[in-house]
Write a protein that holds these residues in place. Structure first.
Motif, PDB file in Angstrom:
ATOM      1  N   ALA A 312      -6.970   7.047  20.005  1.00  0.00           N
ATOM      2  CA  ALA A 312      -5.618   6.664  19.588  1.00  0.00           C
ATOM      3  C   ALA A 312      -5.601   5.228  19.088  1.00  0.00           C
ATOM      4  CB  ALA A 312      -4.646   6.835  20.745  1.00  0.00           C
ATOM      5  N   LEU A 313      -6.314   4.353  19.776  1.00  0.00           N
ATOM      6  CA  LEU A 313      -6.429   2.961  19.325  1.00  0.00           C
ATOM      7  C   LEU A 313      -7.065   2.891  17.942  1.00  0.00           C
ATOM      8  CD1 LEU A 313      -8.824   0.526  19.211  1.00  0.00           C
ATOM      9  CD2 LEU A 313      -6.443  -0.107  19.578  1.00  0.00           C
ATOM     10  N   HIS A 314      -8.100   3.693  17.725  1.00  0.00           N
ATOM     11  CA  HIS A 314      -8.770   3.724  16.425  1.00  0.00           C
ATOM     12  C   HIS A 314      -7.790   4.154  15.329  1.00  0.00           C
ATOM     13  CE1 HIS A 314     -12.877   4.802  14.359  1.00  0.00           C
ATOM     14  NE2 HIS A 314     -12.281   3.766  13.805  1.00  0.00           N
ATOM     15  N   GLY A 315      -6.952   5.147  15.649  1.00  0.00           N
ATOM     16  CA  GLY A 315      -5.946   5.576  14.690  1.00  0.00           C
ATOM     17  C   GLY A 315      -4.891   4.514  14.444  1.00  0.00           C
ATOM     18  N   TRP A 316      -4.441   3.858  15.495  1.00  0.00           N
ATOM     19  CA  TRP A 316      -3.440   2.785  15.372  1.00  0.00           C
ATOM     20  C   TRP A 316      -3.973   1.654  14.487  1.00  0.00           C
ATOM     21  CZ3 TRP A 316       1.535   2.222  17.410  1.00  0.00           C
ATOM     22  CH2 TRP A 316       2.090   0.927  17.452  1.00  0.00           C
ATOM     23  N   ASP A 317      -5.221   1.249  14.717  1.00  0.00           N
ATOM     24  CA  ASP A 317      -5.843   0.215  13.892  1.00  0.00           C
ATOM     25  C   ASP A 317      -5.944   0.656  12.437  1.00  0.00           C
ATOM     26  OD1 ASP A 317      -6.121  -1.560  15.944  1.00  0.00           O
ATOM     27  OD2 ASP A 317      -8.300  -1.381  16.126  1.00  0.00           O
ATOM     28  N   THR A 318      -6.230   1.945  12.227  1.00  0.00           N
ATOM     29  CA  THR A 318      -6.267   2.474  10.859  1.00  0.00           C
ATOM     30  C   THR A 318      -4.890   2.352  10.213  1.00  0.00           C
ATOM     31  OG1 THR A 318      -8.031   4.014  11.497  1.00  0.00           O
ATOM     32  CG2 THR A 318      -6.841   4.494   9.457  1.00  0.00           C
ATOM     33  N   GLY A 319      -3.850   2.608  11.004  1.00  0.00           N
ATOM     34  CA  GLY A 319      -2.497   2.426  10.498  1.00  0.00           C
ATOM     35  C   GLY A 319      -2.218   0.981  10.093  1.00  0.00           C
ATOM     36  N   ILE A 320      -2.753   0.032  10.847  1.00  0.00           N
ATOM     37  CA  ILE A 320      -2.586  -1.390  10.514  1.00  0.00           C
ATOM     38  C   ILE A 320      -3.214  -1.687   9.150  1.00  0.00           C
ATOM     39  CG2 ILE A 320      -3.275  -3.734  11.158  1.00  0.00           C
ATOM     40  CD1 ILE A 320      -3.032  -2.919  14.086  1.00  0.00           C
ATOM     41  N   ILE A 321      -4.418  -1.165   8.931  1.00  0.00           N
ATOM     42  CA  ILE A 321      -5.084  -1.374   7.642  1.00  0.00           C
ATOM     43  C   ILE A 321      -4.271  -0.729   6.519  1.00  0.00           C
ATOM     44  CG2 ILE A 321      -7.150  -0.818   6.286  1.00  0.00           C
ATOM     45  CD1 ILE A 321      -8.726  -0.940   8.931  1.00  0.00           C
ATOM     46  N   ILE A 325      -2.526  -2.418   3.115  1.00  0.00           N
ATOM     47  CA  ILE A 325      -2.794  -1.939   1.755  1.00  0.00           C
ATOM     48  C   ILE A 325      -1.489  -1.580   1.055  1.00  0.00           C
ATOM     49  CG2 ILE A 325      -3.833  -0.060   0.429  1.00  0.00           C
ATOM     50  CD1 ILE A 325      -6.092  -0.028   2.532  1.00  0.00           C
ATOM     51  N   LEU A 326      -0.610  -0.906   1.769  1.00  0.00           N
ATOM     52  CA  LEU A 326       0.676  -0.504   1.197  1.00  0.00           C
ATOM     53  C   LEU A 326       1.538  -1.708   0.856  1.00  0.00           C
ATOM     54  CD1 LEU A 326       2.756   1.609   0.457  1.00  0.00           C
ATOM     55  CD2 LEU A 326       3.276   1.899   2.871  1.00  0.00           C
ATOM     56  N   ARG A 327       1.544  -2.689   1.740  1.00  0.00           N
ATOM     57  CA  ARG A 327       2.409  -3.853   1.546  1.00  0.00           C
ATOM     58  C   ARG A 327       1.948  -4.733   0.380  1.00  0.00           C
ATOM     59  NH1 ARG A 327       2.003  -8.493   4.253  1.00  0.00           N
ATOM     60  NH2 ARG A 327       0.824  -7.608   5.981  1.00  0.00           N
ATOM     61  N   THR A 328       0.671  -4.628   0.023  1.00  0.00           N
ATOM     62  CA  THR A 328       0.132  -5.442  -1.064  1.00  0.00           C
ATOM     63  C   THR A 328      -0.160  -4.608  -2.317  1.00  0.00           C
ATOM     64  OG1 THR A 328      -2.086  -5.145  -0.124  1.00  0.00           O
ATOM     65  CG2 THR A 328      -0.888  -7.140   0.513  1.00  0.00           C
ATOM     66  N   HIS A 333      -2.650  -2.114  -6.854  1.00  0.00           N
ATOM     67  CA  HIS A 333      -2.283  -0.831  -7.448  1.00  0.00           C
ATOM     68  C   HIS A 333      -3.172   0.320  -6.958  1.00  0.00           C
ATOM     69  CE1 HIS A 333       0.347  -3.161 -10.047  1.00  0.00           C
ATOM     70  NE2 HIS A 333      -0.685  -3.925 -10.372  1.00  0.00           N
ATOM     71  N   PHE A 334      -3.570   0.225  -5.712  1.00  0.00           N
ATOM     72  CA  PHE A 334      -4.379   1.243  -5.036  1.00  0.00           C
ATOM     73  C   PHE A 334      -5.748   1.452  -5.688  1.00  0.00           C
ATOM     74  CE2 PHE A 334       0.010   2.579  -3.886  1.00  0.00           C
ATOM     75  CZ  PHE A 334      -0.077   2.290  -2.539  1.00  0.00           C
ATOM     76  N   LYS A 335      -6.247   0.477  -6.403  1.00  0.00           N
ATOM     77  CA  LYS A 335      -7.586   0.545  -6.976  1.00  0.00           C
ATOM     78  C   LYS A 335      -8.592   0.053  -5.933  1.00  0.00           C
ATOM     79  CE  LYS A 335      -5.849   1.803 -10.929  1.00  0.00           C
ATOM     80  NZ  LYS A 335      -5.932   3.239 -11.342  1.00  0.00           N
ATOM     81  N   ALA A 336      -9.619   0.871  -5.696  1.00  0.00           N
ATOM     82  CA  ALA A 336     -10.559   0.588  -4.605  1.00  0.00           C
ATOM     83  C   ALA A 336     -11.177  -0.797  -4.718  1.00  0.00           C
ATOM     84  CB  ALA A 336     -11.656   1.652  -4.573  1.00  0.00           C
ATOM     85  N   ARG A 337     -11.655  -1.145  -5.898  1.00  0.00           N
ATOM     86  CA  ARG A 337     -12.331  -2.436  -6.051  1.00  0.00           C
ATOM     87  C   ARG A 337     -11.381  -3.591  -5.757  1.00  0.00           C
ATOM     88  NH1 ARG A 337     -13.790   1.089  -9.855  1.00  0.00           N
ATOM     89  NH2 ARG A 337     -16.013   1.590 -10.143  1.00  0.00           N
ATOM     90  N   GLU A 341     -11.654  -6.308  -2.650  1.00  0.00           N
ATOM     91  CA  GLU A 341     -11.648  -7.729  -2.965  1.00  0.00           C
ATOM     92  C   GLU A 341     -10.566  -8.440  -2.171  1.00  0.00           C
ATOM     93  OE1 GLU A 341     -13.096 -11.190  -4.591  1.00  0.00           O
ATOM     94  OE2 GLU A 341     -13.949  -9.168  -4.789  1.00  0.00           O
ATOM     95  N   MET A 342      -9.403  -7.833  -2.062  1.00  0.00           N
ATOM     96  CA  MET A 342      -8.294  -8.396  -1.292  1.00  0.00           C
ATOM     97  C   MET A 342      -8.639  -8.479   0.197  1.00  0.00           C
ATOM     98  SD  MET A 342      -5.738  -6.990   0.938  1.00  0.00           S
ATOM     99  CE  MET A 342      -5.508  -5.313   0.367  1.00  0.00           C
ATOM    100  N   MET A 343      -9.341  -7.482   0.713  1.00  0.00           N
ATOM    101  CA  MET A 343      -9.651  -7.433   2.136  1.00  0.00           C
ATOM    102  C   MET A 343     -10.613  -8.539   2.571  1.00  0.00           C
ATOM    103  SD  MET A 343      -7.948  -5.066   3.705  1.00  0.00           S
ATOM    104  CE  MET A 343      -8.897  -4.939   5.225  1.00  0.00           C
TER     105      MET A 343
END
Length: 414
Positions: A312-321, A325-328, A333-337, A341-343
């Motif tokens: 559950a913690l692993h899932g919660w942390d995934t939600g944080i990531i 991504i959504l907020r930025t 524009h959801f482009k992987a590269r 780079e942002m991360m």
């Protein structure tokens, strides 16, 4: 060892903010977000029947709590060992469902094709697993972010710690648990730091056949060896501890892998009363005293009616990531590269501490907590390492000599 199929076996709180080095976080509502569609490929586990459900519930609990409005669609990949099945499901979510981000709970062996498809689409794959294997030869990848629980890191740290406490030890693991890199990470580091491995005990992977009598006989015949390096999970972990509990061998000290130190073992498999010391490094423990951890446990309990645990913690942390991504989205524009780079400049606040991406490997790195279990198998924190990047880099730079083998199953997904 190569597995082609699964073994037959067996509150009202102030919101915790996400911290980025380039922006000031705030509590956002649905209207503040761009739309995002998330795909999730999830495995089965006979060792931990609720693994995929707890992971997914943790992700959902976070995204709903933060009111992201993100849409989440899922697919089943059996045990994640059939690359064709995994690929077909990935194609369905990426091409038919047109998800913006794809979560895949699987190990590296079955992901190369998916990673290359995602690269062609410039879509990000977030690869999640326990981190019980070393990096694969195709990593890092320009379309993949690896968000693991860093088990090899914790086991390496436990091996180092054990070497400062005991000159010799017996290594104890199961036929299943021993087929992963975390076993090498603990035992080789213990030896490299001056410890001597006096005995190896490899158990069966079925509880009905589990018998630690050879180990007990060795310990009784070699009183100078009072230390064990142990790697077990689930019912095997419980059975191992229970048999030693009744063996009457004293004194004894066990340095364990993260799953051996899973505080839910008594709740799931029956009470334990430890007459020996048991300690080791873990990615998370429920007794971490922080607002972020309290929030996670509270929200997960409200969302599921179940107590928080490591999946559950692993899932919660995934939600944080995912929220970050959504907020930025307006910058990448959801482009992987662009996302990767942002991360590079981002620090995220997790219930287990700060998470950051290692820019050289695209692996998320978190802290490590040294815990000791009391007689009732309740964890107590006795130390911590806030930044484990150096340890991770040591693992990445380790060059294995000679032939090696291991299961292709994702750890716990068998």
């Amino acid at each position: 060892m190569v597995v082609v199929a699964s073994p037959k076996r067996i509150c009202s709180l102030i919101p915790r903010l996400i911290i980025s080095s380039r922006c000031t976080a705030s509590f956002l509502t649905h209207s503040d977000f761009a739309a995002m569609k998330i795909g999730a490929l999830l495995p089965r586990s006979t060792f931990h029947l609720l693994l995929q459900h707890d992971f997914l519930a943790g992700t959902e609990a976070y995204l709903q709590y933060r009111q992201t409005g993100a849409e989440l669609v899922s697919g089943q990949i059996k045990y994640g060992t059939d690359a064709n099945v995994v690929m077909l499901e990935a194609e369905r979510l990426l091409l038919e469902q047109q998800v913006d981000i794809l979560l895949v709970y699987a190990d590296q062996d079955s992901l190369k094709q998916i990673a290359d498809l995602a690269k062609a689409l410039n879509k990000l794959v977030i690869l999640v697993h326990n981190g019980a294997k070393y990096m694969h030869e195709w990593e890092p990848h320009p379309a993949v972010l690896s968000h693991t629980l860093n088990n090899t890191v914790h086991c390496r740290l436990t091996g180092e710690y054990a070497a400062t406490k005991a000159a010799s030890a017996a290594v104890c693991t199961s036929f299943y648990d021993g087929g992963y890199s975390h076993c090498h990470a603990m035992t080789q580091t213990y030896a490299d730091k001056g410890g001597s491995v006096a005995y190896n005990f490899i158990s069966q992977y079925k509880v009905s056949e589990f018998n630690s009598a050879p180990l007990q006989e060795f310990l009784r015949s070699n009183a100078d060896v009072q230390t064990l390096l142990a790697l077990f999970n689930g019912d095997l972990a419980h059975c191992f501890l229970q048999q030693l509990q009744h063996a009457g061998i004293s004194p004894l000290r066990i340095f364990g892998s993260p799953m051996l130190l899973d505080e839910t073992l008594p709740l799931t498999h029956g009470p334990l009363q430890l007459p020996f010391q048991l300690c080791g490094y873990v990615p998370w423990t429920p007794v971490i005293d922080s607002e972020a951890n309290t929030l996670f446990k509270t929200q997960y309990l409200q969302h599921t009616g179940r107590e928080a645990n490591i999946p559950a913690l692993h899932g919660w942390d995934t939600g944080i990531i995912l929220e970050h991504i959504l907020r930025t989205a307006d910058t990448h524009h959801f482009k992987a590269r662009n996302i990767l780079e942002m991360m590079k400049e981002v620090t995220l606040d997790s219930p287990r501490g700060s998470l950051q991406m290692d820019t050289a490997t695209h692996h998320m790195i978190g802290p490590s907590w040294l815990i000791q279990m009391n007689e009732q198998f309740e964890p107590q924190i006795i130390g911590s390492i806030d930044n484990t990047l150096h340890t991770w880099q040591e693992i990445v730079n380790t060059k294995l000599q000679g032939a090696s083998s291991g299961w292709i199953n994702t750890y716990l997904c068998a």
